[in-house]
Design a protein around this motif. Structure first.
Motif, mmCIF file in Angstrom:
data_model
loop_
_atom_site.group_PDB
_atom_site.id
_atom_site.type_symbol
_atom_site.label_atom_id
_atom_site.label_comp_id
_atom_site.label_asym_id
_atom_site.label_seq_id
_atom_site.Cartn_x
_atom_site.Cartn_y
_atom_site.Cartn_z
ATOM 1 N N ASN A 41 -6.036 38.727 24.327
ATOM 2 C CA ASN A 41 -7.262 39.448 24.671
ATOM 3 C C ASN A 41 -7.954 38.764 25.849
ATOM 4 O O ASN A 41 -8.072 37.539 25.893
ATOM 5 C CB ASN A 41 -8.216 39.488 23.471
ATOM 6 C CG ASN A 41 -7.660 40.342 22.345
ATOM 7 O OD1 ASN A 41 -6.819 41.203 22.569
ATOM 8 N ND2 ASN A 41 -8.124 40.089 21.136
ATOM 9 N N GLY A 42 -8.399 39.573 26.818
ATOM 10 C CA GLY A 42 -9.066 39.031 27.984
ATOM 11 C C GLY A 42 -8.139 38.663 29.128
ATOM 12 O O GLY A 42 -8.590 38.151 30.159
ATOM 13 N N CYS A 188 2.374 50.530 29.191
ATOM 14 C CA CYS A 188 1.898 50.393 27.808
ATOM 15 C C CYS A 188 1.322 49.002 27.557
ATOM 16 O O CYS A 188 2.003 47.991 27.764
ATOM 17 C CB CYS A 188 3.054 50.659 26.845
ATOM 18 S SG CYS A 188 2.625 50.497 25.095
ATOM 19 N N VAL A 189 0.078 48.969 27.112
ATOM 20 C CA VAL A 189 -0.540 47.732 26.631
ATOM 21 C C VAL A 189 -0.242 47.608 25.145
ATOM 22 O O VAL A 189 -0.460 48.550 24.378
ATOM 23 C CB VAL A 189 -2.068 47.752 26.847
ATOM 24 C CG1 VAL A 189 -2.740 46.624 26.067
ATOM 25 C CG2 VAL A 189 -2.391 47.636 28.329
ATOM 26 N N THR A 190 0.273 46.467 24.737
ATOM 27 C CA THR A 190 0.595 46.296 23.323
ATOM 28 C C THR A 190 0.554 44.824 22.931
ATOM 29 O O THR A 190 0.717 43.936 23.772
ATOM 30 C CB THR A 190 1.986 46.878 23.002
ATOM 31 O OG1 THR A 190 2.256 46.754 21.604
ATOM 32 C CG2 THR A 190 3.080 46.165 23.779
ATOM 33 N N LEU A 206 0.693 38.601 31.021
ATOM 34 C CA LEU A 206 -0.533 38.241 31.731
ATOM 35 C C LEU A 206 -1.282 37.140 30.992
ATOM 36 O O LEU A 206 -1.263 37.075 29.760
ATOM 37 C CB LEU A 206 -1.443 39.463 31.860
ATOM 38 C CG LEU A 206 -0.932 40.592 32.759
ATOM 39 C CD1 LEU A 206 -1.480 41.920 32.296
ATOM 40 C CD2 LEU A 206 -1.306 40.333 34.204
ATOM 41 N N LYS A 207 -1.973 36.318 31.766
ATOM 42 C CA LYS A 207 -2.862 35.312 31.188
ATOM 43 C C LYS A 207 -4.006 35.072 32.158
ATOM 44 O O LYS A 207 -3.777 34.680 33.309
ATOM 45 C CB LYS A 207 -2.114 34.010 30.907
ATOM 46 C CG LYS A 207 -2.977 32.958 30.203
ATOM 47 C CD LYS A 207 -2.162 31.722 29.868
ATOM 48 C CE LYS A 207 -3.001 30.700 29.112
ATOM 49 N NZ LYS A 207 -2.228 29.467 28.807
ATOM 50 N N LYS A 208 -5.216 35.381 31.721
ATOM 51 C CA LYS A 208 -6.429 35.155 32.515
ATOM 52 C C LYS A 208 -6.309 35.767 33.911
ATOM 53 O O LYS A 208 -6.631 35.135 34.918
ATOM 54 C CB LYS A 208 -6.738 33.653 32.595
ATOM 55 C CG LYS A 208 -7.045 33.032 31.244
ATOM 56 C CD LYS A 208 -7.339 31.551 31.355
ATOM 57 C CE LYS A 208 -7.649 30.950 29.979
ATOM 58 N NZ LYS A 208 -7.902 29.500 30.053
ATOM 59 N N GLY A 209 -5.841 37.010 33.965
ATOM 60 C CA GLY A 209 -5.787 37.739 35.222
ATOM 61 C C GLY A 209 -4.642 37.378 36.139
ATOM 62 O O GLY A 209 -4.613 37.802 37.298
ATOM 63 N N ARG A 309 -4.808 32.399 18.201
ATOM 64 C CA ARG A 309 -5.413 31.775 19.370
ATOM 65 C C ARG A 309 -4.353 30.916 20.052
ATOM 66 O O ARG A 309 -3.313 30.611 19.477
ATOM 67 C CB ARG A 309 -6.599 30.906 18.961
ATOM 68 C CG ARG A 309 -6.234 29.746 18.045
ATOM 69 C CD ARG A 309 -7.475 29.016 17.570
ATOM 70 N NE ARG A 309 -7.131 27.871 16.773
ATOM 71 C CZ ARG A 309 -6.875 27.910 15.479
ATOM 72 N NH1 ARG A 309 -6.904 29.050 14.831
ATOM 73 N NH2 ARG A 309 -6.580 26.807 14.803
ATOM 74 N N GLU A 310 -4.616 30.527 21.260
ATOM 75 C CA GLU A 310 -3.658 29.693 21.988
ATOM 76 C C GLU A 310 -3.466 28.374 21.259
ATOM 77 O O GLU A 310 -4.420 27.760 20.788
ATOM 78 C CB GLU A 310 -4.185 29.444 23.397
ATOM 79 C CG GLU A 310 -3.165 28.789 24.305
ATOM 80 C CD GLU A 310 -3.685 28.713 25.724
ATOM 81 O OE1 GLU A 310 -3.288 27.788 26.424
ATOM 82 O OE2 GLU A 310 -4.494 29.570 26.103
#
Length: 318
Positions: A41-42, A188-190, A206-209, A309-310
């Motif tokens: 998320n994010g 598709c976002v999943t 993706l990670k942090k944009g 969480r990470e």
């Protein structure tokens, strides 16, 4: 049918009162493929869909369709079908009426609307509740209507944002098969990594944009093989006290430890050592061959579930 490539070029974007999510961001998504966006998320997954859809605008950069910018809102909406996790649907409207209503908003002609309505009723299995009001539908039935809405105008590009959440397993499989048969450009976002591994032509992590990986699932797994092991513990065990070698990534959830490691022999040795030391606390254990989940977790120490969480590498105490 005209298949369309989608490109985001030199995108700069931020939400109000937040740091910039994308800085000089670029991604090119191939036409007539299923591309799955993965990430916590994010990380920017849904924002990419919103940028393509035009729901949000970048302060810099451009979104291109077959290398062309489309400024006409009506033309863009006709081109794109958006299927979110849920819609705020009009509860009083009947299912049989919503498909032609949406199709007409996009300018489909009457004969095409009738044909589209019949096609989606049959393909999505809407017949049992086609004459019901939306407010009387179950959650799963409403989600099928959501999908019908996104497909009502026969778009060339499909944007899917977690569209299968809450659906029965067999229903989900049938829907995926149906969507693949449409031969659309699908983005598709999943969070369902197994779904992505089985159905995506391309994975974008993706990670942090930022894009960490963009590859075919099989190629990514082959390039970065990781072995997965699971250990199930009895109730009351303090998992935080369980220490593994620093070469092994560990993800604790409930009473299960999931381990990721590149070295097969090291994983086997560590499992055997751990079982001998903590046999009285263990219910069972298993080791499996690498898959996309183990690759992504091991390669980037990143967990993709909404609830996770990470994770940090847990170093063995000296």
């Amino acid at each position: 049918m005209t298949f369309m490539k989608v490109s985001l070029n030199d995108i700069k974007f931020k939400y109000p009162k937040e740091e910039a999510l994308f800085k000089n961001f670029h991604v090119s998504i191939k036409k007539n493929e299923i591309t799955c966006l993965l990430g916590q998320n994010g990380s920017g997954k849904s924002t990419i869909l919103k940028l393509i859809l035009g729901a949000v605008s970048a302060s810099e950069g451009s979104v291109l369709f077959d290398n062309k910018k489309i400024n006409n809102t009506s033309k863009k909406s006709r081109l794109i079908g958006y299927i979110p996790q849920s819609y705020s649907l009009d509860g009083e409207m009947f299912v049989k009426d919503i498909i032609p209503f949406i199709a007409s908003l996009h300018g489909l002609e009457k004969n095409n609307i009738d044909e589209r309505k019949a096609f989606l009723e049959h393909s999505l299995g809407l017949t049992p509740f086609f004459n019901k009001q939306i407010k009387k539908l179950s959650g799963g039935q409403k989600q099928l209507v959501n999908i019908a809405i996104g497909l009502a105008h026969n778009p060339e590009i499909l944007l899917l944002d977690e569209p299968f959440v809450g659906l029965d397993f067999n229903v989900k499989l049938n829907l995926i098969s149906f969507l693949k048969s449409l031969n659309k450009t699908i983005i598709c976002v999943t969070h369902d990594i197994d779904l992505a591994e089985r159905n995506a032509d391309t994975i974008i992590l993706l990670k942090k944009g930022k894009i960490l990986e963009q590859s075919k699932p099989a190629a990514l797994i082959k390039k970065h093989p990781y072995i997965t092991a699971e250990i199930d513990f009895k109730e009351g065990v303090a998992l935080n006290n369980m220490i593994f070698k620093e070469e092994i990534y560990v993800d604790f959830q409930n009473r299960r430890a999931t381990l990721f490691c590149k070295n097969t022999s090291l994983m086997s040795e560590e499992i055997e050592r751990f079982k001998k030391e903590h046999d009285e606390f263990i219910i069972g254990s298993r080791v499996s061959q690498n898959n996309l989940t183990s690759t992504l977790m091991g390669l980037h120490n990143i967990s993709l579930s909404n609830l996770k969480r990470e994770k940090k590498v847990r170093k063995k105490k000296k």
